[in-house]
Write an enzyme that holds these catalytic residues in place. Structure first.
Site, PDB file in Angstrom:
ATOM      1  N   CYS A 153      12.938  45.956 128.593  1.00  0.00           N
ATOM      2  CA  CYS A 153      11.663  45.476 128.727  1.00  0.00           C
ATOM      3  C   CYS A 153      10.423  46.605 128.612  1.00  0.00           C
ATOM      4  O   CYS A 153      10.959  47.803 128.906  1.00  0.00           O
ATOM      5  CB  CYS A 153      11.322  44.615 129.844  1.00  0.00           C
ATOM      6  SG  CYS A 153       9.635  44.070 130.082  1.00  0.00           S
ATOM      7  N   ASP A 166       8.010  46.995 130.294  1.00  0.00           N
ATOM      8  CA  ASP A 166       7.245  47.144 131.649  1.00  0.00           C
ATOM      9  C   ASP A 166       7.212  48.506 131.787  1.00  0.00           C
ATOM     10  O   ASP A 166       8.180  49.180 131.798  1.00  0.00           O
ATOM     11  CB  ASP A 166       8.054  46.180 132.544  1.00  0.00           C
ATOM     12  CG  ASP A 166       7.190  46.054 133.881  1.00  0.00           C
ATOM     13  OD1 ASP A 166       7.024  47.301 134.542  1.00  0.00           O
ATOM     14  OD2 ASP A 166       6.891  44.878 134.438  1.00  0.00           O
ATOM     15  N   ARG A 173       7.343  49.814 134.509  1.00  0.00           N
ATOM     16  CA  ARG A 173       8.164  50.119 135.644  1.00  0.00           C
ATOM     17  C   ARG A 173       9.585  50.392 135.398  1.00  0.00           C
ATOM     18  O   ARG A 173      10.515  50.699 136.085  1.00  0.00           O
ATOM     19  CB  ARG A 173       8.072  49.156 136.675  1.00  0.00           C
ATOM     20  CG  ARG A 173       6.290  49.282 137.373  1.00  0.00           C
ATOM     21  CD  ARG A 173       6.340  47.787 138.104  1.00  0.00           C
ATOM     22  NE  ARG A 173       6.713  46.564 137.237  1.00  0.00           N
ATOM     23  CZ  ARG A 173       6.404  45.544 137.578  1.00  0.00           C
ATOM     24  NH1 ARG A 173       6.261  45.218 138.924  1.00  0.00           N
ATOM     25  NH2 ARG A 173       6.798  44.325 136.904  1.00  0.00           N
ATOM     26  N   HIS A 201      14.832  43.014 134.244  1.00  0.00           N
ATOM     27  CA  HIS A 201      14.545  43.408 135.375  1.00  0.00           C
ATOM     28  C   HIS A 201      13.889  42.437 136.576  1.00  0.00           C
ATOM     29  O   HIS A 201      13.208  41.223 135.955  1.00  0.00           O
ATOM     30  CB  HIS A 201      13.512  44.468 135.265  1.00  0.00           C
ATOM     31  CG  HIS A 201      12.267  44.270 134.673  1.00  0.00           C
ATOM     32  ND1 HIS A 201      11.015  44.182 135.511  1.00  0.00           N
ATOM     33  CD2 HIS A 201      11.605  43.890 133.661  1.00  0.00           C
ATOM     34  CE1 HIS A 201       9.945  43.839 134.636  1.00  0.00           C
ATOM     35  NE2 HIS A 201      10.417  43.643 133.491  1.00  0.00           N
ATOM     36  N   CYS A 208       9.896  40.498 136.238  1.00  0.00           N
ATOM     37  CA  CYS A 208       9.326  40.579 134.897  1.00  0.00           C
ATOM     38  C   CYS A 208       8.276  39.464 134.644  1.00  0.00           C
ATOM     39  O   CYS A 208       8.214  38.273 134.818  1.00  0.00           O
ATOM     40  CB  CYS A 208      10.558  40.441 133.875  1.00  0.00           C
ATOM     41  SG  CYS A 208      10.180  40.782 132.164  1.00  0.00           S
TER      42      CYS A 208
HETATM   43 ZN   LIG Z   1       9.584  42.784 131.980  1.00  0.00          ZN
END
Ligand SMILES: [Zn+2]
Length: 236
Positions: free
Chosen positions: A46, A48, A50, A102, A105
């Site tokens: 992803c 993201d 993080r 994750h 999400c």
């Molecule tokens: Zn995500």
């Protein structure tokens, strides 16, 4: 970060410090990096902020070939993902393809929320909403919002791994040289990556093969060793 208000300028100065540190630590690091890549892992994850794959794996530049998109959606018709997979598998000849979702999400949460995000995002997230529909009963039975999002993320990884296993380039490499395909989930709250056991089958500490299993994720500059529930990292 507070010392410098401009985050881009901070990032540049941070890069400068990092490059100096790496060169000091290992004078051969950048010359070796510049000489070419031979990563053993393709990571599909992803976007993201993080979930920076190389960082959370404890690996180094040169170790992981990467494609990330919103909610790590792998669709058979997405030529972008397919090009990355084909290059990594057929040309770089990676040994592992890792599709990793994750917890927490935003894509999963949006699909579960059922409301329109707007713009192109609703189109992009359509596969997640379809999964939500297909597994509505199971998902609705999960009372905890975070746990429900984790479950949808798992289902999304399962669906993505199924698409990967139907990819002819992947199929050939699995058959001809033992390419491994893994489905995983990264838990933001603990930093741990859990092998969901999809794909070509899991190995290592939590595998069903018992405690004798050992999995080595060998990067160019570091390696992770999973053995009997423990992982250790050595850096060269
Ligand atoms: Zn995500």
């Amino acid at each position: 970060m507070a010392a410098q208000e401009d985050s881009f300028l901070y990032a540049l100065s941070s890069n400068n410090a990092w490059a100096g540190y790496k060169a000091h630590q290992n004078p051969n690091f950048f010359p070796k990096l510049a000489s070419g890549q031979s990563p053993q892992i393709l990571w599909l994850g992803c976007s993201d902020s993080r979930c920076p794959e190389t960082t959370i794996l404890g690996l180094q530049p040169g170790d992981v070939f990467v494609h990330r998109n919103i909610a790590n959606i792998v669709s058979a018709t997405d030529v972008n993902t397919a090009a990355v997979v084909e290059y990594a598998v057929a040309h770089l000849r990676v040994q592992h393809v890792v599709l990793c979702g994750h917890s927490g999400c935003g894509g999963a949460l949006a699909a579960l929320g059922g409301s329109r995000v707007g713009g192109v995002l609703d189109t992009w997230l359509a596969p997640l909403r379809a999964l939500r529909q297909a597994h509505r009963e199971e998902l609705d039975a999960i009372r905890d919002d975070a746990a429900r999002a984790v479950r949808l993320a798992e289902l999304n990884v399962q669906a993505g791994v199924a698409v990967l296993m139907e990819n002819v380039v992947v199929q050939e490499a699995v058959r001809e040289r033992g390419l491994e395909v893994h489905g995983c989930l990264f838990d933001l709250a603990t930093g741990r990556i859990r092998d969901l056991g999809f794909g070509t089958g899991r190995k290592g500490p939590s595998g069903s093969g018992g405690s004798g299993g050992e999995e080595l994720v060998r990067g160019k500059h570091a390696q992770l060793v999973f053995r009997g529930g423990n992982a250790s990292m050595t850096v060269r």
